[in-house]
Design an enzyme around this catalytic site. Sequence first.
Site, PDB file in Angstrom:
ATOM      1  N   ARG A  83      25.165  35.198  40.882  1.00 47.01           N
ATOM      2  CA  ARG A  83      26.474  35.212  40.227  1.00 47.01           C
ATOM      3  C   ARG A  83      27.546  35.436  41.290  1.00 47.01           C
ATOM      4  NH1 ARG A  83      29.487  39.954  37.315  1.00 47.01           N
ATOM      5  NH2 ARG A  83      31.350  38.765  36.837  1.00 47.01           N
ATOM      6  N   HIS A 127      37.544  36.430  38.743  1.00 46.85           N
ATOM      7  CA  HIS A 127      37.180  37.814  39.063  1.00 46.85           C
ATOM      8  C   HIS A 127      38.374  38.441  39.786  1.00 46.85           C
ATOM      9  CE1 HIS A 127      33.529  40.631  39.635  1.00 46.85           C
ATOM     10  NE2 HIS A 127      34.589  41.310  40.034  1.00 46.85           N
ATOM     11  N   GLU A 172      35.523  41.227  33.261  1.00 50.20           N
ATOM     12  CA  GLU A 172      36.129  42.511  32.898  1.00 50.20           C
ATOM     13  C   GLU A 172      37.621  42.467  32.586  1.00 50.20           C
ATOM     14  OE1 GLU A 172      35.106  45.430  35.865  1.00 50.20           O
ATOM     15  OE2 GLU A 172      33.013  45.448  35.245  1.00 50.20           O
ATOM     16  N   ASN A 294      28.724  44.380  32.010  1.00 53.44           N
ATOM     17  CA  ASN A 294      28.685  45.119  33.265  1.00 53.44           C
ATOM     18  C   ASN A 294      28.608  46.590  32.890  1.00 53.44           C
ATOM     19  OD1 ASN A 294      29.239  42.604  34.354  1.00 53.44           O
ATOM     20  ND2 ASN A 294      31.280  43.131  35.090  1.00 53.44           N
ATOM     21  N   TYR A 296      28.131  50.538  34.208  1.00 50.57           N
ATOM     22  CA  TYR A 296      28.080  51.510  35.309  1.00 50.57           C
ATOM     23  C   TYR A 296      27.775  52.927  34.828  1.00 50.57           C
ATOM     24  CZ  TYR A 296      29.309  47.836  38.471  1.00 50.57           C
ATOM     25  OH  TYR A 296      29.254  46.683  39.206  1.00 50.57           O
ATOM     26  N   GLU A 368      26.305  42.949  35.637  1.00 52.23           N
ATOM     27  CA  GLU A 368      26.474  43.871  36.773  1.00 52.23           C
ATOM     28  C   GLU A 368      25.868  45.216  36.417  1.00 52.23           C
ATOM     29  OE1 GLU A 368      30.481  44.568  38.288  1.00 52.23           O
ATOM     30  OE2 GLU A 368      30.957  42.445  38.149  1.00 52.23           O
TER      31      GLU A 368
END
Length: 453
Positions: A83, A127, A172, A294, A296, A368
Amino acid sequence: PPHSSPGPLPRFPADFLWGVSTSAQQIEGAVDEDGRGRSAWDAFTAVPGRVKDGTDSAVATDHYHRYREDVALLAELGAGAYRFSVSWPRVLPDGTGRVNAAGLDFYDRLVDELLAAGVQPLPTLYHWDTPQPLEEAGGWLVRDTAHAFAAYADVVAARLGDRVPRWITLNEPAEVTLLGYGLGVHAPGRQLLFDALPAAHHQLLGHGLALQALRARGADSVGIANSHGPTWPASETAADRDAADLYDLLLNRLFADPLLLGRYPDEELAALLPGPVADDLKLISQPLDWYGINYYQPTRVGAPDPATPTTDFGGIPLPPELPFAPREITGRPRTAFGWPVVPEALTELLTAFRDRYGAALPPIVITENGCSYDGVEDPERIAFLDAHLRALHDAMAAGVDVRGYFVWSLLDNFEWAEGYAQRFGLVHVDHETLTRTPKASFHWLRDALRAQR
Ligand code: GBH
């Protein structure tokens, strides 16, 4: 020892997509070469004080010149997919109109190199590197940017679509809205607080229009990569629960609901959005082939406490007038960035998504997941990835349909407002010599992927 692995990973489905992620502004460098235009991040990093270590992404990892070496690393890792993102200002230096053929040529070469190495290309069209002329005209605060984005998507798909079946529109939009337009710690550095909301709607509209353009060019499979994480109320008091609910609305439901349910999660909020919102929602909610997440960490949130005002959000200074306040998650290991390591919150997030969206939820891809640690010997990153893959497997065992997992990131790179201080790579990059050195985690992942075959 705390970082030893509890043994081989559980088995994932044979057709599970394993990959790694990067983005153009963070790795390419070569910002003035071959006709590339300026991005909002080039402008932002030129302002003193915006990036902690005073750096910019003019060179980054020099991937623009070293992409062959980087594709060889992907092949050595055994990644099934890669990606990356296409730089909008490299393709359209003014954001609209004139196409820079040399910019498209780069992605053409990259795609061919990937295919020759047996790695599937998965481009993200946006991005965070908005062409600066569009940013100066209002960026995502204005509706025209959504149309410009779709025209750009068409140009890229026309060139690469014969070899690239799978696409990601946006990365995002929540972080662009919050960090870029709301708090001003990312480009374009606007501090509009709730007046940033039009940027959310216009990104979602841009996604819908780009999705249409990609389909018209024969794209097989289109997704989006959204930032999500569970929100934990700081306590059970009504004030803390309300504050956490608002934060959850802004990070999670504001983006997932329109995409998956075709409506905004809150009437009052929808009323603040510009344009023919009801019509736009039809475009925004066109079926996705898969939904990228994504992940985290979770966020613990409470009501602002006047006695102990929150000044800091993981290093981000917060204005006191916000109606919610992040609180520390204690009793957890922390990455070099200071983010808490909470793998089971990934299971929680995915099962919550399944419960909220039910049949409206397409298959999920983790686009991600990763962490910042220093050093080429990185047992903490191995432990992080190992634990998150187990948590992911738990969600799949509980019935969540997950089709792929991408590590952020292949290379240590330009970590936005943190500059080069945070290192998310499986491959160490010496930022003086640009030498690449695979870390212990690279070898661990390569072996783990081999064991899955
Ligand atoms: C992603 O953003 C980006 O897509 C990628 O470009 C970037 O390099 C990567 O992650 C690593 O940062 O712990 O409470 O301080 C991630 C968005 C926003 C997620 C801040 C973590 C920290 C909240 N991140 N958040 S806190």
